[in-house]
Design an enzyme around this catalytic site. Sequence first.
Site, mmCIF file in Angstrom:
data_model
loop_
_atom_site.group_PDB
_atom_site.id
_atom_site.type_symbol
_atom_site.label_atom_id
_atom_site.label_comp_id
_atom_site.label_asym_id
_atom_site.label_seq_id
_atom_site.Cartn_x
_atom_site.Cartn_y
_atom_site.Cartn_z
ATOM 1 N N LYS A 147 34.493 39.198 43.051
ATOM 2 C CA LYS A 147 36.049 39.399 42.807
ATOM 3 C C LYS A 147 36.796 38.188 43.540
ATOM 4 O O LYS A 147 37.407 38.622 44.611
ATOM 5 C CB LYS A 147 36.416 40.781 43.258
HETATM 6 N N1 PMP Z 1 37.564 42.402 35.243
HETATM 7 C C1 PMP Z 1 38.843 41.864 35.961
HETATM 8 C C2 PMP Z 1 39.087 40.657 35.827
HETATM 9 C C3 PMP Z 1 39.394 42.741 36.972
HETATM 10 O O1 PMP Z 1 40.346 42.150 37.788
HETATM 11 C C4 PMP Z 1 39.005 44.094 37.107
HETATM 12 C C5 PMP Z 1 39.779 44.689 38.211
HETATM 13 N N2 PMP Z 1 39.170 44.674 39.614
HETATM 14 C C6 PMP Z 1 38.148 44.465 36.232
HETATM 15 C C7 PMP Z 1 37.528 43.704 35.569
HETATM 16 C C8 PMP Z 1 37.660 45.924 36.649
HETATM 17 O O2 PMP Z 1 37.201 46.262 37.930
HETATM 18 P P1 PMP Z 1 37.420 47.920 38.448
HETATM 19 O O3 PMP Z 1 37.010 48.900 37.566
HETATM 20 O O4 PMP Z 1 36.099 47.737 39.562
HETATM 21 O O5 PMP Z 1 38.821 47.838 39.052
#
Ligand code: PMP
Length: 299
Positions: free
Chosen positions: A158
């Site tokens: 991330k």
């Molecule tokens: N894809 C992207 C690009 C994101 O920013 C997020 C949010 N973190 C997600 C998918 C979903 O991840 P999560 O469910 O862990 O928040």
Amino acid sequence: MSLIPFDDRDGTIWWDGQLIPWRDAKLHVLSHGLHYASAVFEGERAYSGNIFRLRDHTNRLIHSGKILGFDIPYTADEIDAACNAVLKANNLTDAYIRPLAWRGSEQLAVSAQKTKIHLAIAAWPWPNLFGADRMKGVRLGMAQWRRPDPRTAPTASKAAGLYMIGTLSKHAAEAEGFDDALMLTIEGHIAEATGANIFLTIDGALHTPTPESFLDGITRRTVMALARARQIPVIERRIPLDDLDRATEVFLAGTAAEVTPVRAIGTHSFTPGAITEALIADYTALIHMSPEEVAKRAA
Ligand code: PMP
């Protein structure tokens, strides 16, 4: 959503081990993280005072840093405690929590081996990403940027830098009156929205793209577990764009977006139906459970 700039608010931010006044949480402009995107972050939500799947977010934060070649100088227990301390210090029970780790100012060139790794954590009230109307379904435009091939960018992290194409795609979609953009993989398969994963229902089964060039979201995995608990078949695969013709329901899943129905993608329309409604109900119930209950049900 409040339009008060983030640097003009009051509250408390955790910064390198200390709780400090919000307004004092300032960064020097010559920070490596700002110039070279050597930064990773998390987006978490607290409901009724509990941060949903906190340890999973903390582990992903640490792992994201490792993928970018750095070790965040705190243990998972310390980071969890810091997130909870920020929530408490700001008197919040329902909030969005944003930990951010970045390389500091010791060096400002591509090589940054001697930079100090910093960690800051803030929290603020943030209702659903798509606002109060989201249950009617959001509309997605087609992004002009594709998710990078995993051989061309650290897509499992991330990492701040990966959001550059997200912001560009989201701005272009908003300029055309859409709520968000659907990004494709480098091969042209369905990937995800700019800040959430995507699910399609086809013939009563739930289909979601294999996360090869984007985050395997914590909400994504939660929704898959909830669907399996309801005996809904869950199929992870490479999904060609043409499969939008076969999909009856589509929804997004992410920490900020929660579970949000999609009513259109470009010229395709969908009607939120029984599967989306059931999973929204299950997700809403789960996020309000104790961390122990969540661990049992969302594994
Ligand atoms: N894809 C992207 C690009 C994101 O920013 C997020 C949010 N973190 C997600 C998918 C979903 O991840 P999560 O469910 O862990 O928040």
